[in-house]
Design a protein around this motif. Structure first.
Motif, PDB file in Angstrom:
ATOM      1  N   ILE A   1    -105.074  25.372  29.207  1.00  0.00           N
ATOM      2  CA  ILE A   1    -104.865  24.555  28.011  1.00  0.00           C
ATOM      3  C   ILE A   1    -104.516  25.511  26.880  1.00  0.00           C
ATOM      4  O   ILE A   1    -105.334  26.340  26.483  1.00  0.00           O
ATOM      5  CB  ILE A   1    -106.127  23.748  27.644  1.00  0.00           C
ATOM      6  N   GLY A   2    -103.305  25.397  26.359  1.00  0.00           N
ATOM      7  CA  GLY A   2    -102.845  26.297  25.305  1.00  0.00           C
ATOM      8  C   GLY A   2    -103.571  26.071  23.994  1.00  0.00           C
ATOM      9  O   GLY A   2    -104.398  25.182  23.848  1.00  0.00           O
ATOM     10  N   GLY A   3    -103.219  26.881  23.041  1.00  0.00           N
ATOM     11  CA  GLY A   3    -103.801  26.776  21.707  1.00  0.00           C
ATOM     12  C   GLY A   3    -103.030  25.799  20.846  1.00  0.00           C
ATOM     13  O   GLY A   3    -102.311  24.931  21.343  1.00  0.00           O
ATOM     14  N   ALA A   4    -103.121  25.984  19.550  1.00  0.00           N
ATOM     15  CA  ALA A   4    -102.543  25.053  18.575  1.00  0.00           C
ATOM     16  C   ALA A   4    -101.040  24.861  18.750  1.00  0.00           C
ATOM     17  O   ALA A   4    -100.513  23.797  18.426  1.00  0.00           O
ATOM     18  CB  ALA A   4    -102.838  25.553  17.161  1.00  0.00           C
ATOM     19  N   TYR A   5    -100.350  25.857  19.263  1.00  0.00           N
ATOM     20  CA  TYR A   5     -98.894  25.769  19.397  1.00  0.00           C
ATOM     21  C   TYR A   5     -98.438  25.424  20.812  1.00  0.00           C
ATOM     22  O   TYR A   5     -97.258  25.432  21.110  1.00  0.00           O
ATOM     23  CB  TYR A   5     -98.236  27.070  18.941  1.00  0.00           C
ATOM     24  N   GLY A   6     -99.360  25.138  21.695  1.00  0.00           N
ATOM     25  CA  GLY A   6     -98.979  24.771  23.060  1.00  0.00           C
ATOM     26  C   GLY A   6     -98.600  25.985  23.894  1.00  0.00           C
ATOM     27  O   GLY A   6     -99.027  27.100  23.620  1.00  0.00           O
ATOM     28  N   LEU A   7     -97.783  25.755  24.919  1.00  0.00           N
ATOM     29  CA  LEU A   7     -97.399  26.819  25.852  1.00  0.00           C
ATOM     30  C   LEU A   7     -95.882  26.925  25.926  1.00  0.00           C
ATOM     31  O   LEU A   7     -95.173  25.939  25.781  1.00  0.00           O
ATOM     32  CB  LEU A   7     -97.951  26.515  27.247  1.00  0.00           C
ATOM     33  N   ARG A   8     -95.411  28.133  26.167  1.00  0.00           N
ATOM     34  CA  ARG A   8     -93.969  28.345  26.336  1.00  0.00           C
ATOM     35  C   ARG A   8     -93.523  27.836  27.700  1.00  0.00           C
ATOM     36  O   ARG A   8     -94.265  27.916  28.678  1.00  0.00           O
ATOM     37  CB  ARG A   8     -93.620  29.836  26.239  1.00  0.00           C
TER      38      ARG A   8
ATOM     39  N   ASN B   1    -102.276  26.554  40.204  1.00  0.00           N
ATOM     40  CA  ASN B   1    -102.298  26.676  38.746  1.00  0.00           C
ATOM     41  C   ASN B   1    -101.620  25.493  38.077  1.00  0.00           C
ATOM     42  O   ASN B   1    -100.470  25.178  38.381  1.00  0.00           O
ATOM     43  CB  ASN B   1    -101.608  27.974  38.325  1.00  0.00           C
ATOM     44  N   ILE B   2    -102.349  24.881  37.124  1.00  0.00           N
ATOM     45  CA  ILE B   2    -101.856  23.693  36.430  1.00  0.00           C
ATOM     46  C   ILE B   2    -101.905  23.931  34.920  1.00  0.00           C
ATOM     47  O   ILE B   2    -102.957  24.249  34.373  1.00  0.00           O
ATOM     48  CB  ILE B   2    -102.694  22.451  36.779  1.00  0.00           C
ATOM     49  N   ALA B   3    -100.752  23.763  34.271  1.00  0.00           N
ATOM     50  CA  ALA B   3    -100.688  23.830  32.811  1.00  0.00           C
ATOM     51  C   ALA B   3    -100.877  22.437  32.247  1.00  0.00           C
ATOM     52  O   ALA B   3    -100.320  21.473  32.778  1.00  0.00           O
ATOM     53  CB  ALA B   3     -99.333  24.377  32.371  1.00  0.00           C
ATOM     54  N   LEU B   4    -101.643  22.321  31.190  1.00  0.00           N
ATOM     55  CA  LEU B   4    -101.681  21.077  30.437  1.00  0.00           C
ATOM     56  C   LEU B   4    -100.632  21.218  29.345  1.00  0.00           C
ATOM     57  O   LEU B   4    -100.717  22.123  28.509  1.00  0.00           O
ATOM     58  CB  LEU B   4    -103.065  20.821  29.842  1.00  0.00           C
ATOM     59  N   ASP B   5     -99.639  20.347  29.407  1.00  0.00           N
ATOM     60  CA  ASP B   5     -98.489  20.504  28.528  1.00  0.00           C
ATOM     61  C   ASP B   5     -97.922  19.127  28.207  1.00  0.00           C
ATOM     62  O   ASP B   5     -97.742  18.304  29.114  1.00  0.00           O
ATOM     63  CB  ASP B   5     -97.433  21.370  29.229  1.00  0.00           C
ATOM     64  N   GLU B   6     -97.647  18.878  26.946  1.00  0.00           N
ATOM     65  CA  GLU B   6     -97.127  17.561  26.546  1.00  0.00           C
ATOM     66  C   GLU B   6     -95.794  17.231  27.212  1.00  0.00           C
ATOM     67  O   GLU B   6     -95.418  16.074  27.337  1.00  0.00           O
ATOM     68  CB  GLU B   6     -97.014  17.460  25.027  1.00  0.00           C
ATOM     69  N   ARG B   7     -95.073  18.252  27.664  1.00  0.00           N
ATOM     70  CA  ARG B   7     -93.794  18.026  28.347  1.00  0.00           C
ATOM     71  C   ARG B   7     -93.966  17.936  29.866  1.00  0.00           C
ATOM     72  O   ARG B   7     -92.996  17.783  30.594  1.00  0.00           O
ATOM     73  CB  ARG B   7     -92.827  19.163  28.019  1.00  0.00           C
ATOM     74  N   GLY B   8     -95.216  18.007  30.334  1.00  0.00           N
ATOM     75  CA  GLY B   8     -95.489  17.946  31.765  1.00  0.00           C
ATOM     76  C   GLY B   8     -95.345  16.539  32.313  1.00  0.00           C
ATOM     77  O   GLY B   8     -94.990  15.600  31.604  1.00  0.00           O
ATOM     78  N   LYS B   9     -95.670  16.404  33.578  1.00  0.00           N
ATOM     79  CA  LYS B   9     -95.552  15.112  34.264  1.00  0.00           C
ATOM     80  C   LYS B   9     -96.806  14.277  34.003  1.00  0.00           C
ATOM     81  O   LYS B   9     -97.924  14.756  34.147  1.00  0.00           O
ATOM     82  CB  LYS B   9     -95.371  15.350  35.762  1.00  0.00           C
ATOM     83  N   GLU B  10     -96.595  13.024  33.636  1.00  0.00           N
ATOM     84  CA  GLU B  10     -97.712  12.092  33.481  1.00  0.00           C
ATOM     85  C   GLU B  10     -98.025  11.489  34.844  1.00  0.00           C
ATOM     86  O   GLU B  10     -97.122  11.134  35.594  1.00  0.00           O
ATOM     87  CB  GLU B  10     -97.358  10.979  32.502  1.00  0.00           C
TER      88      GLU B  10
ATOM     89  N   SER C   1    -100.998  12.736  28.208  1.00  0.00           N
ATOM     90  CA  SER C   1    -100.524  11.601  27.418  1.00  0.00           C
ATOM     91  C   SER C   1     -99.268  12.032  26.680  1.00  0.00           C
ATOM     92  O   SER C   1     -99.061  13.213  26.426  1.00  0.00           O
ATOM     93  CB  SER C   1    -101.600  11.190  26.411  1.00  0.00           C
ATOM     94  N   LYS C   2     -98.463  11.053  26.281  1.00  0.00           N
ATOM     95  CA  LYS C   2     -97.326  11.354  25.413  1.00  0.00           C
ATOM     96  C   LYS C   2     -97.799  11.589  23.981  1.00  0.00           C
ATOM     97  O   LYS C   2     -97.070  12.129  23.160  1.00  0.00           O
ATOM     98  CB  LYS C   2     -96.308  10.218  25.456  1.00  0.00           C
ATOM     99  N   LEU C   3     -99.029  11.192  23.709  1.00  0.00           N
ATOM    100  CA  LEU C   3     -99.617  11.429  22.399  1.00  0.00           C
ATOM    101  C   LEU C   3     -99.983  12.901  22.274  1.00  0.00           C
ATOM    102  O   LEU C   3    -100.320  13.558  23.252  1.00  0.00           O
ATOM    103  CB  LEU C   3    -100.887  10.591  22.221  1.00  0.00           C
ATOM    104  N   THR C   4     -99.944  13.428  21.071  1.00  0.00           N
ATOM    105  CA  THR C   4    -100.440  14.777  20.832  1.00  0.00           C
ATOM    106  C   THR C   4    -101.957  14.671  20.681  1.00  0.00           C
ATOM    107  O   THR C   4    -102.449  13.862  19.909  1.00  0.00           O
ATOM    108  CB  THR C   4     -99.819  15.367  19.547  1.00  0.00           C
TER     109      THR C   4
END
Length: 150
Positions: free
Chosen positions: A98-105, A69-78, A119-122
């Motif tokens: 892939i979370g919704g507009a507010y991302g994932l907890r 299981n892999i989360a796509l998360d802006e705080r994840g590893k690039e 990416s570090k970009l939103t």
């Protein structure tokens, strides 16, 4: 290999590109997409309540955790494309979230096997899914010495 992509999305602006990559990936693996957007998520997002929205995403995602299981998360590893190819190599089943507009907890992502930042970009969620599909295809090409990656 079975690949599952679970996402929360109102519309699909990049459908033509998504279909292109789904077809290319299907030469290497079985891939299925699941848009889990529902009324409860819509209501939580309309209330502008990030915590409630994130919890509603988790409610629909939790029953689908299977395989690696892999989360796509802006705080994840690039990762580089080569590193990503190594991660998915030799897996029997992959599930991407892939979370919704507010991302994932954090509570949700920490329960998964890996957290990936594209990416570090939103990025808008439609684009994140298309970018993920392209990278999955690229990873298969890398792992099979196909010239696409060159």
């Amino acid at each position: 290999m079975q690949i599952n992509i679970f996402y929360i999305q109102k519309n699909t602006e990049f459908e033509i590109l998504d279909q292109k990559y789904l077809k290319l990936i299907s030469k290497f693996a079985t891939i299925k997409e699941y848009n889990l957007f529902n009324k409860k998520i819509a209501n939580a997002q309309n209330l502008n309540n990030p915590e409630l929205a994130k919890k509603s995403y988790e409610e629909v995602f939790n029953p689908h955790k299977k395989g690696f299981n892999i989360a796509l998360d802006e705080r994840g590893k690039e990762l580089t494309s080569l590193e990503f190819a190594k991660i998915i190599k030799d897996k029997f089943e992959l599930s991407f979230f892939i979370g919704g507009a507010y991302g994932l907890r954090d509570e949700f992502t920490k329960k998964l096997d890996f957290s990936l930042s594209l990416s570090k970009l939103t990025l808008v969620h439609h684009f994140a899914k298309t970018l993920l599909l392209e990278q999955i295809y690229r990873a298969f090409c890398i792992n099979s010495n196909h010239p696409y990656h060159k």
